[in-house]
Write an enzyme that holds these catalytic residues in place. Structure first.
Site, PDB file in Angstrom:
ATOM      1  CB  SER A   1      -1.090   0.031   1.425  1.00  0.00           C
ATOM      2  OG  SER A   1      -1.600  -0.994   1.425  1.00  0.00           O
TER       3      SER A   1
ATOM      4  CB  VAL B   1     -14.289   6.740   4.662  1.00  0.00           C
ATOM      5  CG1 VAL B   1     -12.567   6.830   5.265  1.00  0.00           C
ATOM      6  CG2 VAL B   1     -14.449   5.972   3.541  1.00  0.00           C
TER       7      VAL B   1
ATOM      8  CE1 TYR C   1      -6.657   5.182 -12.164  1.00  0.00           C
ATOM      9  CE2 TYR C   1      -7.186   7.404 -12.686  1.00  0.00           C
ATOM     10  CZ  TYR C   1      -6.819   6.752 -11.821  1.00  0.00           C
ATOM     11  OH  TYR C   1      -6.730   7.069 -10.541  1.00  0.00           O
TER      12      TYR C   1
ATOM     13  CE  LYS D   1      -7.433   8.285  -7.233  1.00  0.00           C
ATOM     14  NZ  LYS D   1      -6.946   8.435  -5.795  1.00  0.00           N
TER      15      LYS D   1
ATOM     16  CB  ILE E   1       3.214   1.808  -7.285  1.00  0.00           C
ATOM     17  CG1 ILE E   1       3.922   3.127  -7.289  1.00  0.00           C
ATOM     18  CG2 ILE E   1       4.100   0.795  -6.380  1.00  0.00           C
ATOM     19  CD1 ILE E   1       4.014   3.691  -5.823  1.00  0.00           C
TER      20      ILE E   1
END
Length: 256
Positions: free
Chosen positions: A21, A67, A157, A164, A193
């Site tokens: 992460s 959340v 994406y 985003k 990543i």
């Protein structure tokens, strides 16, 4: 990284799932830089993967946080206030989109899927900022994670691009609103990543290969690169930096 950059600072890390992460990269570097950390975990299923990492950074506060749960968020901030009386920085490193919507065209995205992605990936930053604000009495730093796909269309994406983009816009607005309280808000935009979250993208291997081949430095970033930038932006050395999107991608964003 100097071992005193964040000496005496108290920070909350949201988004650690495992050793791959981005949030873990930040936590490890920030702890090495002298910070004391509070670490959250999503649920009981995630806890066994996160708890050993929380122990490695000697986190005195380790609590669940979905959340979407106002009760859990309130409990976490109440614990921080009781134990520390303040908060110096917050790392928001979470994103989610239902797989069917993420793998499909933006034009085909469902109302429910898009709403869920926006809530967890974007609006959660606002809720966390609201909880952190009264604890950042002497100012502080709030950091979130974006990606190049917010600015340019990146193959596969898909729906996360608009999500985003909204996150990056939110950073600017939060920076203006919280600036008078000396709370700085910034986004980091790491290059690709191979994290657990990124594994949800189709054709990830090609994305990594293209980034490595086209970036000016001709290599991929790692978690330490992101953690180093996060530690700097959370420190007093970045006291005049707010409202920005800061790339850590070996220069890929400058290449057409």
């Amino acid at each position: 990284m100097t071992h005193t950059l964040l000496e005496g600072k108290k920070g909350l890390i949201v988004g650690i799932a495992n050793e791959q992460s981005i949030a873990w990269g930040c936590a490890r570097i920030m702890r090495d830089a002298g910070a004391t950390l509070a670490v959250s975990y999503l649920n009981e299923k995630a806890k066994p993967f996160v708890q050993p990492l929380a122990e490695r950074v000697e986190a005195p506060i380790f609590m669940p946080l979905d959340v979407r749960s106002e009760e859990q968020m309130q409990s976490l901030f109440q614990k921080i206030e009781k134990e520390w009386g303040r908060l110096d920085f917050l790392i928001h490193s979470i994103a989610f989109a239902p797989k069917a919507d993420l793998h499909g065209r933006v034009v085909d995205s469902s109302v429910g899927g898009f709403t869920q992605a926006m809530d967890i990936s974007c609006h959660s930053l606002m809720r966390l900022a609201k909880g952190a604000e009264p604890l950042m009495r002497d100012g502080g730093s709030i950091l979130t994670m974006s990606y190049y796909g917010a600015q340019k269309v990146v193959s596969n994406y898909n729906m996360m691009g608009p999500v985003k983009a909204a996150l990056e816009s939110s950073v600017a607005y939060l920076a203006v609103e919280l600036g008078p309280a000396k709370i700085r808000v910034n986004a980091l935009s790491p290059g690709p990543i191979a994290t657990r979250a990124a594994s949800g993208l189709s054709d990830l291997d090609n994305l990594l290969s293209v980034a490595e081949g086209k970036s000016p430095l001709r290599h991929l970033i790692d978690l330490e690169d992101v953690g180093n930038l996060a530690a700097f932006l959370a420190s007093d050395r970045a006291r005049a930096i707010t409202g920005g999107v800061h790339y850590v991608d070996c220069g890929y964003e400058v290449v057409d």
